[in-house]
Scaffold this active site. Structure first.
Site, PDB file in Angstrom:
ATOM      1  N   THR A  70      -9.410   1.043 -30.645  1.00  0.00           N
ATOM      2  CA  THR A  70      -8.756   1.486 -31.879  1.00  0.00           C
ATOM      3  C   THR A  70      -8.765   3.005 -31.957  1.00  0.00           C
ATOM      4  OG1 THR A  70      -9.296  -0.542 -33.063  1.00  0.00           O
ATOM      5  CG2 THR A  70      -8.852   1.407 -34.395  1.00  0.00           C
ATOM      6  N   SER A  94     -14.248  -7.649 -33.590  1.00  0.00           N
ATOM      7  CA  SER A  94     -14.400  -6.253 -34.005  1.00  0.00           C
ATOM      8  C   SER A  94     -15.784  -5.713 -33.679  1.00  0.00           C
ATOM      9  CB  SER A  94     -14.168  -6.154 -35.520  1.00  0.00           C
ATOM     10  OG  SER A  94     -14.528  -4.876 -36.011  1.00  0.00           O
ATOM     11  N   LYS A 127      -4.806   0.429 -29.748  1.00  0.00           N
ATOM     12  CA  LYS A 127      -4.388   0.001 -31.082  1.00  0.00           C
ATOM     13  C   LYS A 127      -4.272   1.205 -32.025  1.00  0.00           C
ATOM     14  CE  LYS A 127      -5.748  -3.312 -34.696  1.00  0.00           C
ATOM     15  NZ  LYS A 127      -6.012  -2.426 -35.860  1.00  0.00           N
ATOM     16  N   HIS A 139      -3.160   0.141 -39.079  1.00  0.00           N
ATOM     17  CA  HIS A 139      -4.461  -0.366 -39.546  1.00  0.00           C
ATOM     18  C   HIS A 139      -4.298  -1.185 -40.829  1.00  0.00           C
ATOM     19  CE1 HIS A 139      -8.700   0.343 -38.196  1.00  0.00           C
ATOM     20  NE2 HIS A 139      -8.955  -0.271 -39.331  1.00  0.00           N
ATOM     21  N   TYR A 169     -14.587   0.536 -31.467  1.00  0.00           N
ATOM     22  CA  TYR A 169     -14.525   1.785 -32.216  1.00  0.00           C
ATOM     23  C   TYR A 169     -15.308   2.824 -31.425  1.00  0.00           C
ATOM     24  CZ  TYR A 169     -12.643  -0.256 -36.512  1.00  0.00           C
ATOM     25  OH  TYR A 169     -11.834  -0.869 -37.441  1.00  0.00           O
TER      26      TYR A 169
END
Length: 382
Positions: free
Chosen positions: A157, A107, A253, A277, A131
């Site tokens: 994402t 992440s 995603k 999520h 992100y």
């Protein structure tokens, strides 16, 4: 020690060993948590067809995800603050995934950095989740760092332009490292194994951000920066820009709607992940497993479809595969293992899931995961 037979056993042990604010961070959803619960519960309504007197020898769970060989159609999902479930959590999970033969996804909001994970796995390819922040210069450098670390896929994402409210995080005063309030100190004192581990590592803050963003040198400045950085203006044009900058395989995603799935196809992505999520964003959204079939029917021949949300067993993996998911992701399932027993716990979680997948596939009359389809499901239950 209690014999560990399933993911729930690992969850119970993790709850005992991980400080409350970090356990709750992983094990919670937004608002009423209805979608978080539905993700798991809706798998249980799907029933399997038992078959008998078939040759069950020479079974294989091996498959591929975006062309990469995998020991089973499961990847470790990107989860923020993994290194707060257990010291060096991202490193340990990546090492477990490498040994097991499945993808690990790091992440953006990890504790251990891209470089930390790459070094600890000897440059073994892993996936990186992005992100999209307002600071595009930082995003460009983050993408370049992922390239330099030999990441083999970029997972973008799309469902965190704004952050859903999770009541437990607010009540616990979540932060990394934790704020030293009396309540937190008392709770951490009751988790000596966790505390000793954290004392023995240098990885205690967001490794991909601190020191890589101008003006962010400590947790105070980081909190202020992240609160302003998630980009509510994110759009498909940004996806095109990211794809061009990255130049490699890209996975989108957060797709829950057929229209968005078609847009994902048009973007030229290699795969999409049907995901809400983990029920942490839009409470009241459809569970991922219920959203999956319509998306597979609409675009499954044009793009590889994956899914995450609610997977707690190999049976769940098999059901998702039967409904058209080429691959699945586990988040909480591996986090429970990590919090319970570190790398050994992650490995245990993976072994549990593969064993359940293997046995259930055989009971349904199949010996190769590549031949699994809707025929193994009881009509009228999916």
């Amino acid at each position: 020690m209690t014999v560990i037979t399933n993911i729930e056993d690992l969850r119970v042990l993790a709850q005992k060993r991980v400080p409350r604010m970090f356990y709750d961070y992983a094990d919670s959803g937004s608002w009423t948590e209805s979608t978080y619960r539905a993700n798991e519960a809706d798998f249980q309504t799907i029933k399997l067809r038992q078959r008998v007197a078939v040759n069950m020898e020479n079974r294989s769970t091996a498959s591929t995800m975006i062309g990469q060989k995998v020991a089973m159609p499961v990847a470790i999902a990107p989860t923020g603050l993994t290194g707060m479930q257990h010291a060096d959590g991202e490193i340990l999970a990546a090492q477990a995934a490498k040994k097991f033969g499945i993808p690990f996804t790091l992440s953006t909001m990890s504790i251990c950095s891209i470089e930390d994970v790459a070094q600890s796995t000897d440059g073994h390819p892993f996936w990186f989740q992005l992100y999209v922040m307002k600071d595009r210069d930082y995003i460009e450098r983050l993408i370049d760092r992922a390239k330099a670390a030999n990441c083999s896929a970029l997972v973008v994402t799309l469902d965190l332009q704004i952050i859903g409210q999770r009541h437990k995080d607010l009540k616990n005063g979540l932060s990394a490292p934790p704020k030293l309030t009396l309540a937190n100190l008392i709770n951490i004192a009751s988790k000596p194994r966790w505390a000793l581990g954290m004392l023995g590592t240098k990885h205690r803050q967001f490794g991909n951000i601190v020191g890589h963003v101008k003006g962010v040198e400590n947790m105070g400045s980081l909190s202020e920066w992240t609160a302003k950085q998630f980009d509510p203006a994110l759009n498909w044009g940004d996806v095109e820009w990211i794809k061009k900058r990255w130049g490699g395989k890209i996975i989108l995603k957060g797709i829950q709607d057929v229209e968005d799935a078609r847009l994902a196809v048009n973007s030229g992505a290699d795969a999409l992940i049907v995901s809400n999520h983990g029920g942490r964003q839009l409470d009241g959204a459809q569970s991922s497993i219920h959203a999956l079939p319509a998306i597979v029917d609409a675009v499954g021949s044009q793009i590889e479809v994956h899914m995450d949300g609610g997977i707690r067993s190999g049976q769940d993996v098999l059901k998702a595969r039967a409904l058209g998911a080429q691959g699945t992701y586990i988040g909480r399932a591996f986090l429970y293992g990590l919090g319970a027993m570190g790398e050994a716990g992650v490995t245990k979680a993976l072994k549990i899931i593969r064993n359940e997948l293997d046995l259930t596939m055989a009971f349904c009359g199949k010996t190769d995961i590549e031949t699994v389809d809707q025929s193994i499901l009881l009509p009228g239950t999916f």
